[in-house]
Write a protein that holds these residues in place. Structure first.
Motif, PDB file in Angstrom:
ATOM      1  N   ILE A  10       0.859  -1.190   0.000  1.00 36.90           N
ATOM      2  CA  ILE A  10       0.000   0.000   0.000  1.00 36.90           C
ATOM      3  C   ILE A  10       0.895   1.239   0.000  1.00 36.90           C
ATOM      4  O   ILE A  10       1.680   1.441   0.930  1.00 36.90           O
ATOM      5  CB  ILE A  10      -0.927   0.016   1.239  1.00 36.90           C
ATOM      6  N   GLY A  13       4.927   5.235  -3.512  1.00 31.70           N
ATOM      7  CA  GLY A  13       5.777   6.424  -3.671  1.00 31.70           C
ATOM      8  C   GLY A  13       7.244   6.030  -3.632  1.00 31.70           C
ATOM      9  O   GLY A  13       7.615   4.925  -4.030  1.00 31.70           O
ATOM     10  N   ARG A  14       8.074   6.942  -3.097  1.00 29.80           N
ATOM     11  CA  ARG A  14       9.523   6.715  -3.135  1.00 29.80           C
ATOM     12  C   ARG A  14       9.928   5.437  -2.414  1.00 29.80           C
ATOM     13  O   ARG A  14      10.569   4.554  -2.986  1.00 29.80           O
ATOM     14  CB  ARG A  14      10.250   7.908  -2.495  1.00 29.80           C
ATOM     15  N   GLY A  16       7.937   3.113  -1.174  1.00 26.84           N
ATOM     16  CA  GLY A  16       7.112   1.980  -1.618  1.00 26.84           C
ATOM     17  C   GLY A  16       7.750   1.280  -2.807  1.00 26.84           C
ATOM     18  O   GLY A  16       7.749   0.043  -2.892  1.00 26.84           O
ATOM     19  N   ALA A  36      -1.524  -1.022  -4.141  1.00 25.37           N
ATOM     20  CA  ALA A  36      -2.596  -0.012  -4.133  1.00 25.37           C
ATOM     21  C   ALA A  36      -2.006   1.352  -3.814  1.00 25.37           C
ATOM     22  O   ALA A  36      -1.104   1.459  -2.981  1.00 25.37           O
ATOM     23  CB  ALA A  36      -3.656  -0.369  -3.096  1.00 25.37           C
ATOM     24  N   ASP A  37      -2.502   2.342  -4.495  1.00 24.19           N
ATOM     25  CA  ASP A  37      -2.133   3.731  -4.175  1.00 24.19           C
ATOM     26  C   ASP A  37      -3.323   4.596  -4.552  1.00 24.19           C
ATOM     27  O   ASP A  37      -3.943   4.382  -5.613  1.00 24.19           O
ATOM     28  CB  ASP A  37      -0.886   4.157  -4.974  1.00 24.19           C
ATOM     29  N   ALA A  42       0.380   5.963  -9.871  1.00 28.87           N
ATOM     30  CA  ALA A  42       1.562   5.448  -9.144  1.00 28.87           C
ATOM     31  C   ALA A  42       1.452   3.936  -8.971  1.00 28.87           C
ATOM     32  O   ALA A  42       2.435   3.200  -9.152  1.00 28.87           O
ATOM     33  CB  ALA A  42       1.689   6.135  -7.791  1.00 28.87           C
ATOM     34  N   CYS A  74       3.365   1.694   2.970  1.00 28.84           N
ATOM     35  CA  CYS A  74       4.350   2.730   2.606  1.00 28.84           C
ATOM     36  C   CYS A  74       3.650   4.012   2.193  1.00 28.84           C
ATOM     37  O   CYS A  74       4.249   4.840   1.501  1.00 28.84           O
ATOM     38  CB  CYS A  74       5.221   2.257   1.449  1.00 28.84           C
ATOM     39  N   SER A  76       1.524   7.681   3.077  1.00 29.60           N
ATOM     40  CA  SER A  76       1.941   8.827   3.883  1.00 29.60           C
ATOM     41  C   SER A  76       1.721   8.540   5.371  1.00 29.60           C
ATOM     42  O   SER A  76       0.834   7.759   5.742  1.00 29.60           O
ATOM     43  CB  SER A  76       1.130  10.065   3.500  1.00 29.60           C
ATOM     44  N   THR A  77       2.508   9.200   6.189  1.00 35.42           N
ATOM     45  CA  THR A  77       2.507   8.932   7.634  1.00 35.42           C
ATOM     46  C   THR A  77       1.104   9.032   8.234  1.00 35.42           C
ATOM     47  O   THR A  77       0.731   8.215   9.092  1.00 35.42           O
ATOM     48  CB  THR A  77       3.457   9.932   8.332  1.00 35.42           C
ATOM     49  N   GLU A  97       6.005   1.427   7.460  1.00 35.70           N
ATOM     50  CA  GLU A  97       7.076   2.411   7.501  1.00 35.70           C
ATOM     51  C   GLU A  97       6.960   3.285   8.757  1.00 35.70           C
ATOM     52  O   GLU A  97       5.901   3.412   9.356  1.00 35.70           O
ATOM     53  CB  GLU A  97       7.050   3.283   6.225  1.00 35.70           C
ATOM     54  N   PRO A  99       7.077   6.991  10.752  1.00 34.82           N
ATOM     55  CA  PRO A  99       6.647   6.642  12.106  1.00 34.82           C
ATOM     56  C   PRO A  99       5.229   6.071  12.069  1.00 34.82           C
ATOM     57  O   PRO A  99       4.514   6.281  11.096  1.00 34.82           O
ATOM     58  CB  PRO A  99       6.661   8.007  12.822  1.00 34.82           C
ATOM     59  N   ASN A 126      14.951   0.693   9.235  1.00 38.18           N
ATOM     60  CA  ASN A 126      15.858  -0.055   8.376  1.00 38.18           C
ATOM     61  C   ASN A 126      17.307  -0.022   8.845  1.00 38.18           C
ATOM     62  O   ASN A 126      18.078  -0.939   8.561  1.00 38.18           O
ATOM     63  CB  ASN A 126      15.772   0.496   6.950  1.00 38.18           C
ATOM     64  N   TYR A 280      19.495   8.276   1.174  1.00 33.78           N
ATOM     65  CA  TYR A 280      19.094   7.047   1.864  1.00 33.78           C
ATOM     66  C   TYR A 280      18.809   5.881   0.915  1.00 33.78           C
ATOM     67  O   TYR A 280      19.046   4.727   1.267  1.00 33.78           O
ATOM     68  CB  TYR A 280      17.897   7.290   2.793  1.00 33.78           C
ATOM     69  N   TYR A 288      17.336  -2.048   3.436  1.00 34.07           N
ATOM     70  CA  TYR A 288      15.923  -2.184   3.043  1.00 34.07           C
ATOM     71  C   TYR A 288      15.608  -3.623   2.640  1.00 34.07           C
ATOM     72  O   TYR A 288      14.552  -4.159   2.969  1.00 34.07           O
ATOM     73  CB  TYR A 288      15.583  -1.238   1.892  1.00 34.07           C
TER      74      TYR A 288
HETATM   75  N1  LIG Z   1      12.531   4.042   6.397  1.00 32.70           N
HETATM   76  C1  LIG Z   1      12.947   4.960   5.554  1.00 32.70           C
HETATM   77  O1  LIG Z   1      14.131   5.090   5.299  1.00 32.70           O
HETATM   78  C2  LIG Z   1      11.939   5.851   4.891  1.00 32.70           C
HETATM   79  C3  LIG Z   1      12.344   6.594   3.788  1.00 32.70           C
HETATM   80  C4  LIG Z   1      11.395   7.389   3.153  1.00 32.70           C
HETATM   81  C5  LIG Z   1      10.090   7.448   3.631  1.00 32.70           C
HETATM   82  N2  LIG Z   1       9.744   6.726   4.736  1.00 32.70           N
HETATM   83  C6  LIG Z   1       8.365   6.786   5.248  1.00 32.70           C
HETATM   84  O2  LIG Z   1       7.532   6.163   4.280  1.00 32.70           O
HETATM   85  C7  LIG Z   1       6.306   6.867   4.147  1.00 32.70           C
HETATM   86  C8  LIG Z   1       6.140   7.284   2.689  1.00 32.70           C
HETATM   87  O3  LIG Z   1       7.188   8.149   2.337  1.00 32.70           O
HETATM   88  P1  LIG Z   1       7.587   8.433   0.794  1.00 32.70           P
HETATM   89  O4  LIG Z   1       8.799   9.266   0.859  1.00 32.70           O
HETATM   90  O5  LIG Z   1       7.580   7.179   0.030  1.00 32.70           O
HETATM   91  O6  LIG Z   1       6.337   9.343   0.369  1.00 32.70           O
HETATM   92  P2  LIG Z   1       5.725   9.533  -1.076  1.00 32.70           P
HETATM   93  O7  LIG Z   1       4.894  10.761  -0.987  1.00 32.70           O
HETATM   94  O8  LIG Z   1       6.773   9.426  -2.137  1.00 32.70           O
HETATM   95  O9  LIG Z   1       4.768   8.251  -1.247  1.00 32.70           O
HETATM   96  C9  LIG Z   1       3.604   8.054  -0.507  1.00 32.70           C
HETATM   97  C10 LIG Z   1       2.591   7.375  -1.398  1.00 32.70           C
HETATM   98  O10 LIG Z   1       1.462   7.031  -0.602  1.00 32.70           O
HETATM   99  C11 LIG Z   1       0.305   7.273  -1.392  1.00 32.70           C
HETATM  100  N3  LIG Z   1      -0.857   7.441  -0.509  1.00 32.70           N
HETATM  101  C12 LIG Z   1      -1.190   8.504   0.258  1.00 32.70           C
HETATM  102  N4  LIG Z   1      -2.358   8.283   0.880  1.00 32.70           N
HETATM  103  C13 LIG Z   1      -2.768   7.035   0.495  1.00 32.70           C
HETATM  104  C14 LIG Z   1      -3.898   6.248   0.799  1.00 32.70           C
HETATM  105  N5  LIG Z   1      -4.865   6.713   1.609  1.00 32.70           N
HETATM  106  N6  LIG Z   1      -3.998   5.024   0.226  1.00 32.70           N
HETATM  107  C15 LIG Z   1      -3.037   4.557  -0.601  1.00 32.70           C
HETATM  108  N7  LIG Z   1      -1.937   5.273  -0.934  1.00 32.70           N
HETATM  109  C16 LIG Z   1      -1.808   6.500  -0.389  1.00 32.70           C
HETATM  110  C17 LIG Z   1       0.634   8.534  -2.180  1.00 32.70           C
HETATM  111  O11 LIG Z   1      -0.209   8.693  -3.311  1.00 32.70           O
HETATM  112  C18 LIG Z   1       2.088   8.281  -2.542  1.00 32.70           C
HETATM  113  O12 LIG Z   1       2.225   7.621  -3.775  1.00 32.70           O
HETATM  114  C19 LIG Z   1       6.375   8.032   5.138  1.00 32.70           C
HETATM  115  O13 LIG Z   1       5.687   7.667   6.299  1.00 32.70           O
HETATM  116  C20 LIG Z   1       7.852   8.195   5.426  1.00 32.70           C
HETATM  117  O14 LIG Z   1       8.096   8.671   6.745  1.00 32.70           O
HETATM  118  C21 LIG Z   1      10.638   5.927   5.352  1.00 32.70           C
END
Ligand SMILES: NC(=O)c1ccc[n+]([C@@H]2O[C@H](COP(=O)([O-])OP(=O)(O)OC[C@H]3O[C@@H](n4cnc5c(N)ncnc54)[C@H](O)[C@@H]3O)[C@@H](O)[C@H]2O)c1
Length: 338
Positions: A10, A13-14, A16, A36-37, A42, A74, A76-77, A97, A99, A126, A280, A288
């Motif tokens: 789920i 994004g980056r 995911g 799913a996104d 995406a 994966c 949004s937070t 992911e 927090p 990670n 990262y 990862y």
């Molecule tokens: N552990 C790590 O090193 C690390 C690195 C980056 C991000 N993260 C965490 O991962 C999470 C995502 O970060 P990112 O940088 O990939 O963000 P991102 O914005 O690139 O991706 C998030 C994705 O989630 C989708 N999304 C949002 N709401 C949704 C919903 N209700 N249903 C389905 N999809 C939905 C968005 O459309 C987007 O494609 C954050 O919580 C961030 O803190 C962790």
């Protein structure tokens, strides 16, 4: 032979996409069936790029699929706590992911549901799976440097995130330092009892206008008497700076930056070596993959995941303590928060 684990993802994004690539190509114990996104383009691109059979614009399609045993969250937070609860209700094992959420009430509700449903939950810290940092921890716990006295963590990004991201991130302590808070606990196997945080806006005034800071130093007092520091910057001009040291009564362990190569150029004007890996995605590529393999193994072997829900909660307490300390300019005990 243990059966393969059916997994859905789920949030494409980056991060995911990093997990998607690993699930698709590098973990043979997985059947990766769906993504799913809410931004369906995406999901579709992720499905095409990594040969995932099904893609959806609604995470419920994954949770309602009885064949899927585990989900990787994966998105949004602000969605994590709700999705953890929904996935647990649906009987899925969960990788989420960091927090879990920015406030403890939401976290506790999600963790309660996980416990009641008896599913596994692993949080995406990670760095515990980075081979260097793991070696430091294992050596500390084996007594190689005697009694740990000092922990120093340097964690500096190459570039600050976009301002729109900063505004919803929970601020530097919740978004960035949270990994270091986890490392601080992990490295010496002791809990932090008290935090003092100071910082400022030295890189971009817009970060300050968004209510955040971009530079910080956090001091930590551990239950076992050790002292720690975390040194954060949102902009290191030479790249992603990820170093640490644990110093003890019998020596110290130092983890240096990873570089794309280890060639040293010696010339008439200078001696040069490579800059750290860029950010990262490159620096923690190995970690990862290792964390996702560990999650799948925990499901197959029916063992406790290596990063539990409580391991996800405590760094959030530490981040809340750091903000309180920064705002009130005083040391804050974690017991004041939770
Ligand atoms: N552990 C790590 O090193 C690390 C690195 C980056 C991000 N993260 C965490 O991962 C999470 C995502 O970060 P990112 O940088 O990939 O963000 P991102 O914005 O690139 O991706 C998030 C994705 O989630 C989708 N999304 C949002 N709401 C949704 C919903 N209700 N249903 C389905 N999809 C939905 C968005 O459309 C987007 O494609 C954050 O919580 C961030 O803190 C962790």
């Amino acid at each position: 032979m243990t059966a393969k684990v059916n997994v859905g993802l789920i949030g494409a994004g980056r991060i995911g996409r990093v997990h998607a690539e690993n699930l698709a190509y590098r973990i043979p114990e997985v059947n990766f069936g769906a993504v799913a996104d809410v931004f369906v383009e995406a999901a579709e691109k992720c499905a095409t790029d990594f040969q995932i059979p099904s893609h959806y614009d609604d995470h419920r399609a994954i949770l309602d699929n009885a064949d899927i045993e585990a989900v990787v969250i994966c998105s949004s937070t602000d969605t994590h706590a709700q999705f953890i609860s929904e996935a647990a209700e649906a009987g899925k094992h969960i990788f989420c992911e960091k927090p879990i959420a920015l406030d403890l009430a939401k976290i506790d509700q999600a963790l309660n549901t996980v416990e009641q449903r008896g599913v596994k939950l692993q949080i995406g810290f990670n760095r515990r799976f980075d081979p260097n940092f793991k070696y430091v921890r294992d050596s500390v716990l084996a007594g190689k440097i005697g009694v740990p006295h000092l922990v120093h963590i340097f964690s500096r990004d190459p570039v600050p995130p976009p301002i729109d991201y900063v505004k919803v991130s929970g601020g530097i302590f919740m978004d960035m330092t949270i990994h270091d808070f986890d490392m601080a606990r992990y490295l010496i196997g002791s809990e932090v009892e008290e935090i003092y945080a100071t910082g400022g806006v030295m890189i971009d005034p817009a970060i300050g206008e968004a209510g955040d800071i971009d530079t910080a130093v956090v001091t930590l007092r551990y239950a076992n008497g050790a002292i720690g520091t975390i040194d954060n910057s949102r902009k290191a001009v030479y790249g992603y700076d990820q170093r640490l040291e644990v110093f003890g009564s019998e020596g110290s362990l130092v983890a240096a930056n990873n570089t794309p190569h280890n060639v040293v150029y010696n010339g008439p004007e200078s001696v040069q070596s490579a800059k750290p890996l860029n950010f990262y995605l490159e620096r923690y590529a190995t970690a990862y993959l290792a964390e996702m393999k560990a999650f799948v193994e925990a499901i197959q072997q029916d063992t406790l995941p290596l990063v539990t829900g409580m391991d996800g909660r405590i760094p959030v307490v530490m981040a809340l303590a750091a903000w309180k300390s920064y705002r009130e300019n005083r040391p804050v005990k974690l017991s004041e928060i939770s």
